[in-house]
Design an enzyme around this catalytic site. Structure first.
Site, PDB file in Angstrom:
ATOM      1  N   CYS A 197      -3.979   0.643  -2.719  1.00  0.00           N
ATOM      2  CA  CYS A 197      -3.836  -0.578  -1.926  1.00  0.00           C
ATOM      3  C   CYS A 197      -2.792  -1.512  -2.531  1.00  0.00           C
ATOM      4  CB  CYS A 197      -5.165  -1.317  -1.847  1.00  0.00           C
ATOM      5  SG  CYS A 197      -6.491  -0.385  -1.064  1.00  0.00           S
ATOM      6  N   CYS A 224     -10.423  -3.141  -4.283  1.00  0.00           N
ATOM      7  CA  CYS A 224      -9.498  -4.186  -4.745  1.00  0.00           C
ATOM      8  C   CYS A 224     -10.270  -5.394  -5.275  1.00  0.00           C
ATOM      9  CB  CYS A 224      -8.555  -4.599  -3.621  1.00  0.00           C
ATOM     10  SG  CYS A 224      -7.306  -3.336  -3.278  1.00  0.00           S
ATOM     11  N   GLU A 245      -2.883  -4.720  -3.154  1.00  0.00           N
ATOM     12  CA  GLU A 245      -3.375  -5.653  -4.162  1.00  0.00           C
ATOM     13  C   GLU A 245      -3.417  -5.013  -5.541  1.00  0.00           C
ATOM     14  OE1 GLU A 245      -4.590  -4.894  -1.171  1.00  0.00           O
ATOM     15  OE2 GLU A 245      -5.999  -6.416  -0.457  1.00  0.00           O
ATOM     16  N   GLU A 286       0.256   5.206   0.652  1.00  0.00           N
ATOM     17  CA  GLU A 286      -0.669   6.238   1.111  1.00  0.00           C
ATOM     18  C   GLU A 286      -0.247   7.622   0.616  1.00  0.00           C
ATOM     19  OE1 GLU A 286      -2.195   4.053   5.181  1.00  0.00           O
ATOM     20  OE2 GLU A 286      -0.984   5.862   5.383  1.00  0.00           O
ATOM     21  N   ASN A 309       0.835  -1.197   0.000  1.00  0.00           N
ATOM     22  CA  ASN A 309       0.000   0.000   0.000  1.00  0.00           C
ATOM     23  C   ASN A 309       0.870   1.247   0.000  1.00  0.00           C
ATOM     24  OD1 ASN A 309       0.459  -0.960   2.765  1.00  0.00           O
ATOM     25  ND2 ASN A 309      -0.952   0.611   3.480  1.00  0.00           N
ATOM     26  N   CYS A 343     -10.107  -5.026   0.171  1.00  0.00           N
ATOM     27  CA  CYS A 343     -11.202  -4.053   0.297  1.00  0.00           C
ATOM     28  C   CYS A 343     -12.100  -4.134  -0.939  1.00  0.00           C
ATOM     29  CB  CYS A 343     -10.640  -2.640   0.460  1.00  0.00           C
ATOM     30  SG  CYS A 343      -9.931  -1.944  -1.050  1.00  0.00           S
TER      31      CYS A 343
END
Length: 161
Positions: free
Chosen positions: A73, A115, A75, A64, A62, A112
């Site tokens: 993210c 993703c 993934e 940010e 990830n 999430c």
């Protein structure tokens, strides 16, 4: 009224050591990726490692950003990188692990919603499922044989025509 039944088929492993060796190796790569995550705001590091049909391993973590929601993210970083570097090569397996710098996470952390949608797009595109393994920092690992086990009513490009 017609009713339908939606079922998810998941496998639960008590620890990484119960996974097949190739998946253990992939999860270990996800752990390495997790430690290099850029998560100065959430302090929630996620790592992903995927294996392509050719055997190639692609990692992501990830990333940010102070301008929420500009981050990405783990993934999606891994999947998009695989799509950019190895276009058209199917993804066979994805391993995901998460760690918080604030508390120990032993509960498996699934992808999430954003993703899941991206993973669904790639499964539809490649016309084959990808196995998805996910865990926390340690403890149990959950396996889904396809994103359809985590997102059974997928939205894909077929609705746009």
């Amino acid at each position: 009224m017609k009713k339908i039944t939606i079922e998810a088929h998941l496998e639960v492993y008590e620890a990484i050591s119960e996974l097949p060796q190739n998946v253990q190796d992939l999860m270990n790569k996800a752990h390495i990726a997790r430690e290099n995550a850029y998560a100065p705001y959430s302090h929630f590091n996620v790592g992903a490692a995927l294996q392509l049909e050719t055997g190639e391993i692609v990692m992501g973590n990830n990333q940010e950003n102070a301008a929420f929601p500009s981050g990405l993210c783990a993934e999606r970083v891994a999947v998009f990188q695989a799509g950019a570097l190895y276009p058209g090569v199917p993804i066979t397996t994805l391993a995901i692990t998460a760690r918080s710098l604030k508390q120990t996470i032993t509960t498996p952390i699934p992808p999430c919603g954003a993703c899941r949608q991206s993973l669904a797009e790639y499964e539809v595109k490649q016309k084959s499922p990808m196995a998805i393994y996910f865990m926390g920092e340690s403890g149990k690992v959950i396996k889904a044989n396809s994103i359809k086990d985590l997102l059974p009513l997928i939205f894909d490009g077929s609705y746009l025509f």
